[in-house]
Design an enzyme around this catalytic site. Structure first.
Site, PDB file in Angstrom:
ATOM      1  N   HIS A   1     -13.859 -18.728   0.727  1.00 48.26           N
ATOM      2  CA  HIS A   1     -13.624 -17.720  -0.319  1.00 48.26           C
ATOM      3  C   HIS A   1     -13.618 -18.335  -1.717  1.00 48.26           C
ATOM      4  CE1 HIS A   1     -12.337 -15.143   3.021  1.00 48.26           C
ATOM      5  NE2 HIS A   1     -12.481 -14.122   2.176  1.00 48.26           N
TER       6      HIS A   1
ATOM      7  N   LYS B   1      -8.344 -16.634  -4.642  1.00 48.24           N
ATOM      8  CA  LYS B   1      -7.654 -15.963  -3.535  1.00 48.24           C
ATOM      9  C   LYS B   1      -6.283 -16.599  -3.309  1.00 48.24           C
ATOM     10  CE  LYS B   1      -8.426 -14.444   1.238  1.00 48.24           C
ATOM     11  NZ  LYS B   1      -7.875 -13.107   0.948  1.00 48.24           N
TER      12      LYS B   1
HETATM   13  N1  LIG Z   1      -9.989  -5.318   2.960  1.00 50.56           N
HETATM   14  C1  LIG Z   1     -11.024  -5.804   2.264  1.00 50.56           C
HETATM   15  O1  LIG Z   1     -12.201  -5.496   2.541  1.00 50.56           O
HETATM   16  C2  LIG Z   1     -10.750  -6.716   1.119  1.00 50.56           C
HETATM   17  C3  LIG Z   1      -9.463  -7.095   0.861  1.00 50.56           C
HETATM   18  N2  LIG Z   1      -9.180  -7.856  -0.220  1.00 50.56           N
HETATM   19  C4  LIG Z   1      -7.764  -8.095  -0.463  1.00 50.56           C
HETATM   20  O2  LIG Z   1      -7.348  -7.225  -1.521  1.00 50.56           O
HETATM   21  C5  LIG Z   1      -6.295  -7.821  -2.257  1.00 50.56           C
HETATM   22  C6  LIG Z   1      -6.671  -7.865  -3.734  1.00 50.56           C
HETATM   23  O3  LIG Z   1      -7.768  -8.734  -3.917  1.00 50.56           O
HETATM   24  P1  LIG Z   1      -8.407  -8.945  -5.362  1.00 50.56           P
HETATM   25  O4  LIG Z   1      -8.820  -7.649  -5.937  1.00 50.56           O
HETATM   26  O5  LIG Z   1      -9.383 -10.035  -5.221  1.00 50.56           O
HETATM   27  O6  LIG Z   1      -7.119  -9.496  -6.169  1.00 50.56           O
HETATM   28  P2  LIG Z   1      -6.824  -9.388  -7.742  1.00 50.56           P
HETATM   29  O7  LIG Z   1      -5.729 -10.375  -8.007  1.00 50.56           O
HETATM   30  O8  LIG Z   1      -8.075  -9.485  -8.522  1.00 50.56           O
HETATM   31  O9  LIG Z   1      -6.253  -7.897  -7.913  1.00 50.56           O
HETATM   32  C7  LIG Z   1      -4.979  -7.482  -7.570  1.00 50.56           C
HETATM   33  C8  LIG Z   1      -4.521  -6.531  -8.667  1.00 50.56           C
HETATM   34  O10 LIG Z   1      -3.290  -5.937  -8.261  1.00 50.56           O
HETATM   35  C9  LIG Z   1      -2.482  -5.843  -9.436  1.00 50.56           C
HETATM   36  N3  LIG Z   1      -1.091  -5.638  -9.050  1.00 50.56           N
HETATM   37  C10 LIG Z   1      -0.146  -6.563  -8.774  1.00 50.56           C
HETATM   38  N4  LIG Z   1       1.021  -5.954  -8.491  1.00 50.56           N
HETATM   39  C11 LIG Z   1       0.803  -4.620  -8.581  1.00 50.56           C
HETATM   40  C12 LIG Z   1       1.605  -3.474  -8.392  1.00 50.56           C
HETATM   41  N5  LIG Z   1       2.901  -3.576  -8.048  1.00 50.56           N
HETATM   42  N6  LIG Z   1       1.046  -2.244  -8.551  1.00 50.56           N
HETATM   43  C13 LIG Z   1      -0.247  -2.113  -8.899  1.00 50.56           C
HETATM   44  N7  LIG Z   1      -1.063  -3.176  -9.105  1.00 50.56           N
HETATM   45  C14 LIG Z   1      -0.546  -4.410  -8.942  1.00 50.56           C
HETATM   46  C15 LIG Z   1      -2.751  -7.145 -10.170  1.00 50.56           C
HETATM   47  O11 LIG Z   1      -2.342  -7.081 -11.531  1.00 50.56           O
HETATM   48  C16 LIG Z   1      -4.256  -7.230 -10.008  1.00 50.56           C
HETATM   49  O12 LIG Z   1      -4.932  -6.555 -11.056  1.00 50.56           O
HETATM   50  C17 LIG Z   1      -6.060  -9.205  -1.611  1.00 50.56           C
HETATM   51  O13 LIG Z   1      -5.031  -9.103  -0.654  1.00 50.56           O
HETATM   52  C18 LIG Z   1      -7.395  -9.479  -0.921  1.00 50.56           C
HETATM   53  O14 LIG Z   1      -7.284 -10.365   0.145  1.00 50.56           O
HETATM   54  C19 LIG Z   1     -10.152  -8.298  -1.058  1.00 50.56           C
HETATM   55  C20 LIG Z   1     -11.452  -7.996  -0.830  1.00 50.56           C
HETATM   56  C21 LIG Z   1     -11.869  -7.167   0.281  1.00 50.56           C
HETATM   57  O1  LIG Z   2      -9.446 -11.967  -1.154  1.00 47.51           O
HETATM   58  C1  LIG Z   2     -10.642 -11.675  -0.871  1.00 47.51           C
HETATM   59  O2  LIG Z   2     -11.575 -11.871  -1.653  1.00 47.51           O
HETATM   60  C2  LIG Z   2     -10.897 -11.087   0.442  1.00 47.51           C
HETATM   61  N1  LIG Z   2      -9.891 -10.752   1.195  1.00 47.51           N
HETATM   62  C3  LIG Z   2      -9.957 -10.181   2.480  1.00 47.51           C
HETATM   63  C4  LIG Z   2      -9.401 -11.126   3.507  1.00 47.51           C
HETATM   64  O3  LIG Z   2      -8.439 -11.864   3.213  1.00 47.51           O
HETATM   65  O4  LIG Z   2      -9.891 -11.125   4.638  1.00 47.51           O
HETATM   66  C5  LIG Z   2     -11.323  -9.645   2.808  1.00 47.51           C
HETATM   67  C6  LIG Z   2     -12.449 -10.494   2.320  1.00 47.51           C
HETATM   68  O5  LIG Z   2     -12.477 -11.672   3.056  1.00 47.51           O
HETATM   69  C7  LIG Z   2     -12.301 -10.784   0.829  1.00 47.51           C
END
Ligand SMILES: NC(=O)C1=CN([C@@H]2O[C@H](COP(=O)(O)OP(=O)(O)OC[C@H]3O[C@@H](n4cnc5c(N)ncnc54)[C@H](O)[C@@H]3O)[C@@H](O)[C@H]2O)C=CC1
Ligand SMILES: O=C(O)C1=N[C@H](C(=O)O)C[C@H](O)C1
EC number: 1.17.1.8
Length: 265
Positions: A151, A155
């Site tokens: 990643h 992350k």
């Molecule tokens: N299920 C999936 O397909 C995917 C899951 N993810 C997961 O999604 C999550 C976020 O990933 P990213 O967007 O890369 O992280 P990021 O750090 O870019 O975004 C997270 C956002 O949440 C905000 N935040 C923090 N506390 C908050 C609150 N109490 N209320 C509202 N907003 C709040 C932060 O300020 C930030 O803007 C991670 O757990 C990641 O692993 C990421 C990509 C795909």
């Molecule tokens: O943090 C990410 O970027 C991602 N988070 C998810 C995970 O932890 O599996 C999904 C994807 O891998 C991207």
């Protein structure tokens, strides 16, 4: 009196009310930004609230969101889900950090709200979901298996939620097939050299500038190996799955883990 085709079109107000009102939590994050764009581009959805850290969570309820999409952080996501369930708002959760205990808690919160749906998916990418399924299928044929997830360096959690779920699915398939532990003679190693142990499956996490989200499942047998690999080069790859979940969750009450069932898998 004759009627034209246009007489049968719903009035503008009626058309608007058919849109699904969506709120996005984590709206200024990497995934949240992409979700905001995708919802704005979808003809059947209407973005009604964008909430990030420090914003008033009640905005999503005040704005009349029917579905909330959460891409925040493992340490805040449970409070967000609780709020949505209490306010009868369906949830599409992509944030990672869910173990069995957390899933059980969400299921408990949903008990008094039989009309509310929550879907929690570690990965909304169709290719990643298929990789998990293929790994599960292949697992029983190979004595050895290891997972490498790769990643972007921003992350915060390791291993990835996807890798943990893949390892659990693979471990479960191996147990069902009666396979013993993967052979491994290591007796001398530096801490972490053999990865994290997820139900007996070693999971290695790489963090590298330039990457987005990638995973390999390595399966080995005498004289051969099978490598299953998925690459998300762009966060756009998650959006078809997220939008599908937003549309489906309005008619799927209760807790759903993963969007496999929404895809007919
Ligand atoms: N299920 C999936 O397909 C995917 C899951 N993810 C997961 O999604 C999550 C976020 O990933 P990213 O967007 O890369 O992280 P990021 O750090 O870019 O975004 C997270 C956002 O949440 C905000 N935040 C923090 N506390 C908050 C609150 N109490 N209320 C509202 N907003 C709040 C932060 O300020 C930030 O803007 C991670 O757990 C990641 O692993 C990421 C990509 C795909
Ligand atoms: O943090 C990410 O970027 C991602 N988070 C998810 C995970 O932890 O599996 C999904 C994807 O891998 C991207």
């Amino acid at each position: 009196m004759t009627t034209s085709a246009t007489d049968h079109q719903p009035a503008p107000a009626a058309r608007e009310s058919a849109l699904i009102p969506v709120g996005v939590l984590g709206a200024r994050g990497r995934m949240g930004t992409e979700v905001v764009k995708a919802v704005n581009d979808a003809e059947d959805l209407e973005l009604v609230a964008m909430v990030d850290d420090g914003d008033w969570l009640f905005n999503v309820a005040d704005a009349g969101a029917q579905v909330v999409v959460d891409f925040t952080r493992p340490d805040v996501v449970m409070d967000n889900i609780r709020f949505c369930i209490d306010n009868n708002i369906h949830c599409v959760v992509g944030t990672t950090g869910f173990d069995e205990a957390r899933l059980a808690t969400v299921a408990e919160w949903l008990e008094p709200k039989p009309e509310v749906g929550v879907v929690i998916a570690p990965n909304f990418g169709i290719g990643a979901i298929l990789l998990m399924r293929f790994a599960q299928e292949a697992a029983r044929f190979f004595p050895s298996v290891e997972i490498v997830e790769l990643h972007h360096p921003d992350k915060v959690d390791a291993p990835s939620g996807t890798a943990v779920r893949t390892a659990r699915l693979v471990a479960s398939a191996r147990r069902a097939a009666g396979l013993p532990a993967s052979p491994d003679a290591t007796t001398d190693s530096l801490p972490g050299a053999r990865g994290a142990d997820v139900e007996g499956v070693p999971v290695h996490a790489v963090r590298l500038t330039g990457l987005v989200a990638h995973q390999e499942v390595l399966l080995g047998a005498a004289g051969e190996s099978l490598t299953l690999r998925h690459d998300s080069y762009d966060r756009a790859s998650f959006m078809p799955g997220v939008l599908l979940a937003v549309r489906e969750i309005t008619r799927r009450p209760g807790l759903t883990v993963g969007i496999e069932s929404f895809l007919g898998l």
